[in-house]
Design a protein around this motif. Structure first.
Motif, PDB file in Angstrom:
ATOM      1  N   ASP A 202       9.626   0.259 -11.239  1.00 32.45           N
ATOM      2  CA  ASP A 202      10.978   0.758 -11.515  1.00 32.45           C
ATOM      3  C   ASP A 202      11.371   1.905 -10.588  1.00 32.45           C
ATOM      4  O   ASP A 202      12.535   2.313 -10.569  1.00 32.45           O
ATOM      5  CB  ASP A 202      11.074   1.237 -12.971  1.00 32.45           C
ATOM      6  CG  ASP A 202      10.811   0.108 -13.962  1.00 32.45           C
ATOM      7  OD1 ASP A 202      11.086  -1.060 -13.607  1.00 32.45           O
ATOM      8  OD2 ASP A 202      10.325   0.394 -15.070  1.00 32.45           O
ATOM      9  N   HIS A 203      10.411   2.421  -9.832  1.00 31.00           N
ATOM     10  CA  HIS A 203      10.689   3.554  -8.948  1.00 31.00           C
ATOM     11  C   HIS A 203      10.866   3.131  -7.489  1.00 31.00           C
ATOM     12  O   HIS A 203      10.990   3.988  -6.616  1.00 31.00           O
ATOM     13  CB  HIS A 203       9.563   4.585  -9.055  1.00 31.00           C
ATOM     14  CG  HIS A 203       9.481   5.246 -10.403  1.00 31.00           C
ATOM     15  ND1 HIS A 203      10.192   6.386 -10.721  1.00 31.00           N
ATOM     16  CD2 HIS A 203       8.784   4.907 -11.518  1.00 31.00           C
ATOM     17  CE1 HIS A 203       9.928   6.732 -11.970  1.00 31.00           C
ATOM     18  NE2 HIS A 203       9.072   5.858 -12.475  1.00 31.00           N
ATOM     19  N   LEU A 204      10.880   1.815  -7.231  1.00 32.03           N
ATOM     20  CA  LEU A 204      11.176   1.340  -5.877  1.00 32.03           C
ATOM     21  C   LEU A 204      12.611   1.695  -5.506  1.00 32.03           C
ATOM     22  O   LEU A 204      13.535   1.485  -6.295  1.00 32.03           O
ATOM     23  CB  LEU A 204      11.004  -0.177  -5.794  1.00 32.03           C
ATOM     24  CG  LEU A 204       9.615  -0.745  -5.489  1.00 32.03           C
ATOM     25  CD1 LEU A 204       9.638  -2.257  -5.655  1.00 32.03           C
ATOM     26  CD2 LEU A 204       9.154  -0.371  -4.091  1.00 32.03           C
ATOM     27  N   VAL A 205      12.813   2.240  -4.303  1.00 34.44           N
ATOM     28  CA  VAL A 205      14.165   2.588  -3.843  1.00 34.44           C
ATOM     29  C   VAL A 205      14.371   2.036  -2.440  1.00 34.44           C
ATOM     30  O   VAL A 205      13.426   1.660  -1.745  1.00 34.44           O
ATOM     31  CB  VAL A 205      14.390   4.116  -3.866  1.00 34.44           C
ATOM     32  CG1 VAL A 205      14.388   4.640  -5.298  1.00 34.44           C
ATOM     33  CG2 VAL A 205      13.343   4.834  -3.027  1.00 34.44           C
ATOM     34  N   ASN A 206      15.641   1.998  -2.023  1.00 35.47           N
ATOM     35  CA  ASN A 206      15.996   1.367  -0.749  1.00 35.47           C
ATOM     36  C   ASN A 206      15.901   2.292   0.462  1.00 35.47           C
ATOM     37  O   ASN A 206      15.783   1.817   1.592  1.00 35.47           O
ATOM     38  CB  ASN A 206      17.418   0.806  -0.832  1.00 35.47           C
ATOM     39  CG  ASN A 206      17.490  -0.428  -1.713  1.00 35.47           C
ATOM     40  OD1 ASN A 206      16.827  -1.423  -1.445  1.00 35.47           O
ATOM     41  ND2 ASN A 206      18.280  -0.356  -2.771  1.00 35.47           N
ATOM     42  N   THR A 207      15.998   3.596   0.261  1.00 36.03           N
ATOM     43  CA  THR A 207      15.929   4.543   1.376  1.00 36.03           C
ATOM     44  C   THR A 207      14.979   5.680   1.020  1.00 36.03           C
ATOM     45  O   THR A 207      14.774   5.991  -0.163  1.00 36.03           O
ATOM     46  CB  THR A 207      17.310   5.134   1.709  1.00 36.03           C
ATOM     47  OG1 THR A 207      17.727   5.992   0.638  1.00 36.03           O
ATOM     48  CG2 THR A 207      18.342   4.033   1.921  1.00 36.03           C
ATOM     49  N   LYS A 208      14.438   6.320   2.043  1.00 38.77           N
ATOM     50  CA  LYS A 208      13.505   7.420   1.781  1.00 38.77           C
ATOM     51  C   LYS A 208      14.202   8.624   1.160  1.00 38.77           C
ATOM     52  O   LYS A 208      13.566   9.427   0.473  1.00 38.77           O
ATOM     53  CB  LYS A 208      12.759   7.817   3.054  1.00 38.77           C
ATOM     54  CG  LYS A 208      13.582   8.339   4.190  1.00 38.77           C
ATOM     55  CD  LYS A 208      12.685   8.671   5.389  1.00 38.77           C
ATOM     56  CE  LYS A 208      13.450   9.070   6.613  1.00 38.77           C
ATOM     57  NZ  LYS A 208      14.317  10.222   6.463  1.00 38.77           N
ATOM     58  N   ASP A 209      15.515   8.742   1.376  1.00 34.86           N
ATOM     59  CA  ASP A 209      16.245   9.869   0.789  1.00 34.86           C
ATOM     60  C   ASP A 209      16.414   9.728  -0.721  1.00 34.86           C
ATOM     61  O   ASP A 209      16.760  10.699  -1.406  1.00 34.86           O
ATOM     62  CB  ASP A 209      17.618  10.006   1.449  1.00 34.86           C
ATOM     63  CG  ASP A 209      17.509  10.384   2.922  1.00 34.86           C
ATOM     64  OD1 ASP A 209      16.565  11.123   3.262  1.00 34.86           O
ATOM     65  OD2 ASP A 209      18.347   9.932   3.724  1.00 34.86           O
ATOM     66  N   GLU A 210      16.180   8.521  -1.244  1.00 36.99           N
ATOM     67  CA  GLU A 210      16.290   8.297  -2.691  1.00 36.99           C
ATOM     68  C   GLU A 210      14.976   8.546  -3.426  1.00 36.99           C
ATOM     69  O   GLU A 210      14.930   8.469  -4.651  1.00 36.99           O
ATOM     70  CB  GLU A 210      16.735   6.856  -2.961  1.00 36.99           C
ATOM     71  CG  GLU A 210      18.097   6.486  -2.418  1.00 36.99           C
ATOM     72  CD  GLU A 210      18.414   5.021  -2.662  1.00 36.99           C
ATOM     73  OE1 GLU A 210      18.821   4.684  -3.798  1.00 36.99           O
ATOM     74  OE2 GLU A 210      18.225   4.210  -1.733  1.00 36.99           O
ATOM     75  N   ILE A 211      13.919   8.829  -2.693  1.00 37.79           N
ATOM     76  CA  ILE A 211      12.608   9.015  -3.320  1.00 37.79           C
ATOM     77  C   ILE A 211      12.642  10.206  -4.270  1.00 37.79           C
ATOM     78  O   ILE A 211      13.093  11.298  -3.909  1.00 37.79           O
ATOM     79  CB  ILE A 211      11.516   9.232  -2.247  1.00 37.79           C
ATOM     80  CG1 ILE A 211      11.397   7.995  -1.355  1.00 37.79           C
ATOM     81  CG2 ILE A 211      10.175   9.558  -2.895  1.00 37.79           C
ATOM     82  CD1 ILE A 211      10.558   8.230  -0.112  1.00 37.79           C
ATOM     83  N   GLN A 212      12.171   9.986  -5.480  1.00 44.55           N
ATOM     84  CA  GLN A 212      12.096  11.051  -6.474  1.00 44.55           C
ATOM     85  C   GLN A 212      10.637  11.287  -6.847  1.00 44.55           C
ATOM     86  O   GLN A 212       9.893  10.340  -7.099  1.00 44.55           O
ATOM     87  CB  GLN A 212      12.887  10.674  -7.736  1.00 44.55           C
ATOM     88  CG  GLN A 212      14.379  10.532  -7.521  1.00 44.55           C
ATOM     89  CD  GLN A 212      15.032  11.854  -7.165  1.00 44.55           C
ATOM     90  OE1 GLN A 212      14.624  12.909  -7.652  1.00 44.55           O
ATOM     91  NE2 GLN A 212      16.046  11.797  -6.305  1.00 44.55           N
ATOM     92  N   PRO A 213      10.206  12.549  -6.870  1.00 42.64           N
ATOM     93  CA  PRO A 213       8.817  12.824  -7.277  1.00 42.64           C
ATOM     94  C   PRO A 213       8.577  12.399  -8.712  1.00 42.64           C
ATOM     95  O   PRO A 213       9.471  12.483  -9.561  1.00 42.64           O
ATOM     96  CB  PRO A 213       8.696  14.339  -7.104  1.00 42.64           C
ATOM     97  CG  PRO A 213      10.101  14.855  -7.151  1.00 42.64           C
ATOM     98  CD  PRO A 213      10.965  13.774  -6.574  1.00 42.64           C
ATOM     99  N   LEU A 214       7.364  11.951  -8.994  1.00 37.78           N
ATOM    100  CA  LEU A 214       7.034  11.481 -10.338  1.00 37.78           C
ATOM    101  C   LEU A 214       6.627  12.618 -11.256  1.00 37.78           C
ATOM    102  O   LEU A 214       6.674  12.486 -12.473  1.00 37.78           O
ATOM    103  CB  LEU A 214       5.897  10.453 -10.262  1.00 37.78           C
ATOM    104  CG  LEU A 214       6.225   9.161  -9.502  1.00 37.78           C
ATOM    105  CD1 LEU A 214       4.983   8.289  -9.405  1.00 37.78           C
ATOM    106  CD2 LEU A 214       7.350   8.407 -10.186  1.00 37.78           C
ATOM    107  N   PHE A 215       6.199  13.731 -10.670  1.00 35.12           N
ATOM    108  CA  PHE A 215       5.693  14.824 -11.507  1.00 35.12           C
ATOM    109  C   PHE A 215       6.448  16.107 -11.207  1.00 35.12           C
ATOM    110  O   PHE A 215       6.943  16.305 -10.131  1.00 35.12           O
ATOM    111  CB  PHE A 215       4.193  15.036 -11.249  1.00 35.12           C
ATOM    112  CG  PHE A 215       3.395  13.762 -11.352  1.00 35.12           C
ATOM    113  CD1 PHE A 215       3.145  13.183 -12.581  1.00 35.12           C
ATOM    114  CD2 PHE A 215       2.915  13.143 -10.208  1.00 35.12           C
ATOM    115  CE1 PHE A 215       2.412  12.011 -12.668  1.00 35.12           C
ATOM    116  CE2 PHE A 215       2.178  11.975 -10.290  1.00 35.12           C
ATOM    117  CZ  PHE A 215       1.936  11.400 -11.519  1.00 35.12           C
TER     118      PHE A 215
END
Length: 215
Positions: A202-215
């Motif tokens: 569910d944490h797959l995103v299309n761009t690196k700018d959308e990456i959200q830390p998990l912790f």
């Protein structure tokens, strides 16, 4: 700043007190336990024997020894055939240098570092950032998410924070192009697989700018 490992490797390296950026980066080392950034590596040609500026080849040495044994016959102004005078022929070899990440002061156009803390011994606690390329990312249930194409580095947090994913059903389900997955789970070295919990899909995103830390 988030940057792909391969994009960082494309940058030139120079010392803060030098004007030329003639050093080519050839490696990024991460801590093998928490994936923090440890070192940048580059190669530099150095003399193989810095204490010996002059050398003869094997033939020259044997003939010169013969000259000495015959009281210098043929050792006047013109050498005997096949001999030569000593020449400066330093052999150069490539040494790998490791720049500690804390000495990096800029990552703009070039990678700029300061200080002279350049160790020669490879750090045992570190690994190359490219080592995971081509590994399969799977859930513990066996669902294939894709293959690792690159690592995404956070230069502020000083660690690898995400995987760039290619191929795989779940990756293609979100459309064309590579996807990005926050680093979680753990590598299985023998199988060359990165195993994650099912909900990480569910944490797959299309761009690196959308990456959200998990912790």
């Amino acid at each position: 700043m988030l940057i792909k490992g391969t994009d960082l490797l494309d940058k030139k390296v120079r010392h803060a007190q030098a004007n030329e950026d003639n050093i080519e980066l050839n490696g990024i080392l991460l801590n093998k336990y928490d994936f923090t950034l440890c070192y940048l590596t580059f190669e530099e040609a150095v003399p193989a024997d810095p204490g010996n500026d002059k050398s003869f080849d094997a033939v020259d040495r044997s003939v010169l020894n013969m000259q000495a044994a015959t009281s210098g016959i043929g050792s006047q102004s013109t050498p005997l055939s096949g001999t030569g005078y000593p020449v400066s022929t330093k052999t150069r070899i490539k040494e790998t240098y490791y720049i500690p990440w804390h000495e990096i002061v800029s990552l703009d156009e070039d990678i700029v570092y300061q200080g002279n803390e350049r160790q020669l011994d490879e750090p045992e606690e570190c690994l190359e950032s490219t080592i995971f390329k081509g590994w399969t990312v799977e859930t513990i249930e066996g669902d294939k998410i894709g293959k690792i194409h690159d690592l995404i580095l956070d230069t502020i947090a000083k660690k690898a924070v995400a995987l760039e994913i290619t191929e795989g059903f779940w990756s293609k389900l979100m459309g064309e192009g590579n996807k990005y997955l926050p680093i979680a789970g753990e590598p299985h070295w023998a199988e060359e697989k990165w195993i994650v919990e099912p909900e990480l899909k569910d944490h797959l995103v299309n761009t690196k700018d959308e990456i959200q830390p998990l912790f």
